[in-house]
Design an enzyme around this catalytic site. Structure first.
Site, PDB file in Angstrom:
ATOM      1  N   LEU A 251       0.836  -1.201   0.000  1.00 21.11           N
ATOM      2  CA  LEU A 251       0.000   0.000   0.000  1.00 21.11           C
ATOM      3  C   LEU A 251       0.871   1.252   0.000  1.00 21.11           C
ATOM      4  CD1 LEU A 251      -2.808  -0.855   2.616  1.00 21.11           C
ATOM      5  CD2 LEU A 251      -2.948  -0.954   0.127  1.00 21.11           C
ATOM      6  N   GLY A 254       4.463   5.813  -3.938  1.00 21.76           N
ATOM      7  CA  GLY A 254       5.856   6.210  -4.171  1.00 21.76           C
ATOM      8  C   GLY A 254       6.061   6.645  -5.598  1.00 21.76           C
ATOM      9  N   CYS A 261       9.711  -7.683 -13.138  1.00 19.58           N
ATOM     10  CA  CYS A 261       8.431  -8.391 -13.269  1.00 19.58           C
ATOM     11  C   CYS A 261       7.227  -7.492 -13.540  1.00 19.58           C
ATOM     12  CB  CYS A 261       8.161  -9.206 -12.012  1.00 19.58           C
ATOM     13  SG  CYS A 261       9.279 -10.598 -11.866  1.00 19.58           S
TER      14      CYS A 261
HETATM   15  C1  UDX Z   1       7.807  -8.845  -7.706  1.00 18.66           C
HETATM   16  C2  UDX Z   1       6.841  -9.736  -6.910  1.00 18.66           C
HETATM   17  O1  UDX Z   1       6.801  -9.278  -5.553  1.00 18.66           O
HETATM   18  C3  UDX Z   1       7.271 -11.188  -6.978  1.00 18.66           C
HETATM   19  O2  UDX Z   1       6.332 -11.993  -6.317  1.00 18.66           O
HETATM   20  C4  UDX Z   1       7.377 -11.602  -8.448  1.00 18.66           C
HETATM   21  O3  UDX Z   1       7.815 -12.925  -8.567  1.00 18.66           O
HETATM   22  C5  UDX Z   1       8.323 -10.675  -9.203  1.00 18.66           C
HETATM   23  O4  UDX Z   1       7.895  -9.326  -9.034  1.00 18.66           O
HETATM   24  P1  UDX Z   1      10.163  -7.702  -7.272  1.00 18.66           P
HETATM   25  O5  UDX Z   1      10.021  -7.080  -8.611  1.00 18.66           O
HETATM   26  O6  UDX Z   1      11.468  -8.338  -6.933  1.00 18.66           O
HETATM   27  O7  UDX Z   1       9.065  -8.862  -7.060  1.00 18.66           O
HETATM   28  O8  UDX Z   1       9.926  -6.612  -6.149  1.00 18.66           O
HETATM   29  P2  UDX Z   1       8.730  -6.077  -5.228  1.00 18.66           P
HETATM   30  O9  UDX Z   1       9.257  -6.026  -3.849  1.00 18.66           O
HETATM   31  O10 UDX Z   1       7.476  -6.781  -5.433  1.00 18.66           O
HETATM   32  O11 UDX Z   1       8.628  -4.566  -5.728  1.00 18.66           O
HETATM   33  C6  UDX Z   1       8.314  -4.227  -7.066  1.00 18.66           C
HETATM   34  C7  UDX Z   1       8.249  -2.732  -7.249  1.00 18.66           C
HETATM   35  O12 UDX Z   1       7.107  -2.200  -6.589  1.00 18.66           O
HETATM   36  C8  UDX Z   1       9.441  -1.978  -6.674  1.00 18.66           C
HETATM   37  O13 UDX Z   1       9.809  -0.962  -7.600  1.00 18.66           O
HETATM   38  C9  UDX Z   1       8.929  -1.379  -5.397  1.00 18.66           C
HETATM   39  O14 UDX Z   1       9.593  -0.198  -5.030  1.00 18.66           O
HETATM   40  C10 UDX Z   1       7.469  -1.107  -5.757  1.00 18.66           C
HETATM   41  N1  UDX Z   1       6.555  -1.074  -4.603  1.00 18.66           N
HETATM   42  C11 UDX Z   1       6.344  -2.187  -3.853  1.00 18.66           C
HETATM   43  C12 UDX Z   1       5.888   0.115  -4.294  1.00 18.66           C
HETATM   44  O15 UDX Z   1       6.063   1.141  -4.961  1.00 18.66           O
HETATM   45  N2  UDX Z   1       5.001   0.119  -3.236  1.00 18.66           N
HETATM   46  C13 UDX Z   1       4.774  -0.972  -2.477  1.00 18.66           C
HETATM   47  O16 UDX Z   1       3.955  -0.880  -1.543  1.00 18.66           O
HETATM   48  C14 UDX Z   1       5.470  -2.163  -2.792  1.00 18.66           C
END
Ligand code: UDX
Length: 461
Positions: A251, A254, A261
Site C-alpha cells: 500500500l 511512491g 516483473c
Molecule cells: C515482484 C513480486 O513481488 C514477486 O512476487 C514476483 O515474482 C516478481 O515481481 P520484485 O520485482 O522483486 O518482485 O519486487 P517487489 O518487492 O514486489 O517490488 C516491485 C516494485 O514495486 C518496486 O519498484 C517497489 O519499489 C514497488 N513497490 C512495492 C511500491 O512502490 N510500493 C509498495 O507498496 C510495494
C-alpha cells in the site's frame, strides 16, 4: 532425491538450482555464458542476493551443485529440467520466447531418459502447450517427455527466503505422472502446493503480479488525489490496512513500480488480452498510472525551479528497490535522463547499483549535464541544491533531516519513497516534497520562504 538440471542462471534459475541443491537434490546449472559459469565455480554469485552466495559455496563443496555450459551433459540423464531463462519484453509488449524455444529444442534433442520439463520462466498463457508440442516434435522416440508449469513468485532481495519458505508452490500439470514427479521434487520443502492445469498455473503468475502492480498504482493514484484535496496517503493507507480484505502490504505510494516483473508482466497480460480481442481495462490503468508516476517528482521540481542547469543535484538510490543491484525499469533511469537533459550536475550514490548504472550513464559530461558517482550519500549531499531520494536503502533512510539542512547548500528534498516525517523535515528547515502528503507541504513552504534568499540564489543560475 532427483537429478535436476536448470537452464539459465539469472534470478529465477540460479536461486531455484541452489535451493534444490540445499534440499538435497543433485543439481546442474546450465548457462551459455562461460565467464559466468567460471565465476560461479569459484563461489562468486553473478547477482547480488542475500544469502545466495553462502548457499552456492556450501552446496558446491558438498558436491550437490555443478555449473556448466555443456547442456548435453546436463540434460541427458536429468529426471527434471527446470527452465529459468529470460522472457524479455518485445517492443509491442509481448514476451520474447526465443530463449525458451532454443532451450526446449536443446532439451528435446539431448534427453536420453524419461524427463519432466518444468517451465519456471513467466510465459503467456498457452505457451507450455506449445513447448510440449515443440518438444514432442524434436525428441527421440523412445523417451517420454512432459511439460509442466511452475511459476516463480520470488521477489528480488529476498529470493532465497522466498524460495525456501514460499507461501505456496504452484504447479500446472496435464498428467498424474507429471504432478507426482513435481510434488516429489518439492516434498523436502514442506510447503503448500497448489496443483492446477498448465494454463491456470500460467495465469496465476500473471494475475498475481498484475494484482500487486494494480495495488501499487491504485495507491499512487489515490496519493495524487490526496495531494489535491489535502489528505495524507500514509494515514489513508494505514486506515485501509486494518481491513483484512485489503491487507497491509503493498500500500506504499511512491515513485512507481520498477523491476523485472511488474512492468513486463502488466504489459504482457495487456498484450495477451488484446490478442484475444479483450480490453483489460484495470491492468491498462496500472500501466498508465505507473508511467506518469515515475516522473512525478521531476515534474514537481521542474515547476519549482527556474532551471536545473548549473545546479548540483544529489540522487540517492539508483536500483529499483533496496536489496538488489538490478536497475531494470528503475525510476532512477528516467529521472537521471531528464535531469541531464536539463543540465543538472548529478552526484549519484547507491550502495550496490553504481557499477550497473555507470554502464548506462558513464561518469562525466552527458547531454547538457554531468554525472559523478560517490561512495557516500553525504558526499553527494555536500553543497548540493536539490536532492532526489529514489530508493529506500537503509543507509539512505538513516540520513537525519538536520543533515540535509547542514550539508546541502539549499535544502530542497524530493522524496519518492516517503521516508521522512513531514514535521521533522519542517523543524530541520528542509523544504520537503514527497508523494501524497501535500497538506503539510503548504506549511513547509512557509518556513522555506524565510530561507528563500539562499534557495533563490541557488536556483536562478
Ligand atoms: C515482484 C513480486 O513481488 C514477486 O512476487 C514476483 O515474482 C516478481 O515481481 P520484485 O520485482 O522483486 O518482485 O519486487 P517487489 O518487492 O514486489 O517490488 C516491485 C516494485 O514495486 C518496486 O519498484 C517497489 O519499489 C514497488 N513497490 C512495492 C511500491 O512502490 N510500493 C509498495 O507498496 C510495494
Amino acid at each position: 532425491m532427483f537429478k535436476i538440471a536448470v537452464a539459465g542462471t539469472g534470478y529465477v534459475g540460479l536461486v531455484a538450482g541452489v535451493c534444490f541443491a540445499e534440499m538435497g537434490h543433485q543439481v546442474k546449472c546450465v548457462d551459455v555464458d562461460e565467464e559466468k559459469v567460471q565465476m560461479m565455480k569459484t563461489g562468486v554469485s553473478p547477482i547480488y542476493e542475500e544469502g545466495l552466495q553462502e548457499l552456492m559455496v556450501k552446496n558446491y563443496a558438498a558436491g550437490r551443485l555443478e555449473y556448466t555450459t555443456d547442456y548435453q551433459y546436463a540434460y541427458q540423464d536429468a529426471d527434471a529440467i527446470f527452465i529459468g531463462v529470460g522472457t524479455p519484453e518485445k517492443e509491442d509488449g509481448a514476451a520474447d520466447l526465443s530463449y525458451i524455444a532454443t532451450v526446449a529444442r536443446q532439451i528435446a534433442e539431448n534427453v536420453e531418459k524419461d524427463c519432466l520439463i518444468v517451465v519456471k520462466s513467466t510465459v503467456p498463457v498457452g505457451t507450455n502447450d506449445k513447448i510440449d508440442q515443440f518438444v514432442k516434435d524434436f525428441k527421440a522416440e523412445n523417451v517420454h517427455i512432459e511439460v509442466a508449469s511452475n511459476p516463480e513468485f520470488l521477489a528480488q532481495g529476498s529470493a532465497v527466503r522466498n524460495t525456501l519458505e514460499a507461501e505456496r508452490i504452484v504447479i500446472g500439470t496435464e498428467s498424474k505422472w507429471a504432478e507426482d514427479r513435481l510434488r516429489a521434487i518439492y516434498a523436502p520443502f514442506h510447503l503448500p502446493i497448489v496443483s492446477v492445469n498448465r494454463r491456470s498455473a500460467e495465469m496465476i503468475k500473471y494475475a498475481s503480479n498484475d494484482f500487486l502492480a494494480l495495488k501499487i498504482s491504485y495507491m499512487n493514484d489515490i496519493a495524487n488525489l490526496c495531494e489535491l484535496v489535502g489528505a495524507d496517503v500514509q494515514d489513508v493507507a494505514q486506515g485501509m490496512s486494518f481491513d483484512e480484505r485489503i491487507g497491509s502490504k503493498f500500500l506504499n505510494a511512491g515513485i512507481g513500480f520498477g523491476g523485472s516483473c511488474f512492468p513486463k508482466d502488466t504489459k504482457a497480460l495487456n498484450y495477451l488480452a488484446e490478442q484475444n480481442n479483450y480490453e483489460l481495462k484495470t491492468v491498462r490503468a496500472a500501466i498508465d498510472v505507473n508511467k506518469d508516476q515515475k516522473t512525478k517528482l521531476f515534474n514537481k521540481a521542474s515547476n519549482r525551479l527556474i532551471t536545473f542547469s548549473g545546479l548540483k543535484v544529489a540522487v540517492l538510490g539508483l536500483t529499483f528497490k533496496p536489496g538488489t543491484d538490478d536497475l531494470r525499469e528503475a525510476p532512477s533511469l528516467a529521472n537521471v535522463s531528464l535531469l541531464l537533459e536539463q543540465g543538472a550536475d548529478i552526484y549519484a550514490y547507491d550502495p550496490v547499483g553504481i557499477d550497473n548504472f555507470s554502464k548506462v550513464f558513464p561518469e562525466g559530461r552527458i547531454s547538457k549535464g554531468s554525472i559523478t558517482y560517490v561512495g557516500d550519500p553525504k558526499e553527494a549531499l555536500e553543497g548540493s541544491n536539490v536532492c532526489f531520494l529514489l530508493t529506500e536503502w537503509g543507509n539512505i533512510k538513516e540520513i537525519m533531516p538536520i543533515e540535509f539542512a547542514r550539508l546541502m547548500s539549499t535544502p530542497l528534498v524530493y522524496d519518492g519513497r516517503n521516508i521522512h516525517e513531514l514535521e521533522a523535515m519542517e523543524e530541520a528547515g528542509v523544504e520537503y516534497h514527497s508523494i501524497g502528503r501535500n497538506a503539510v507541504i503548504r506549511k513547509v513552504q512557509k518556513v522555506t520562504q524565510e530561507k528563500q534568499g539562499s534557495v533563490e540564489v541557488a536556483t536562478s543560475y
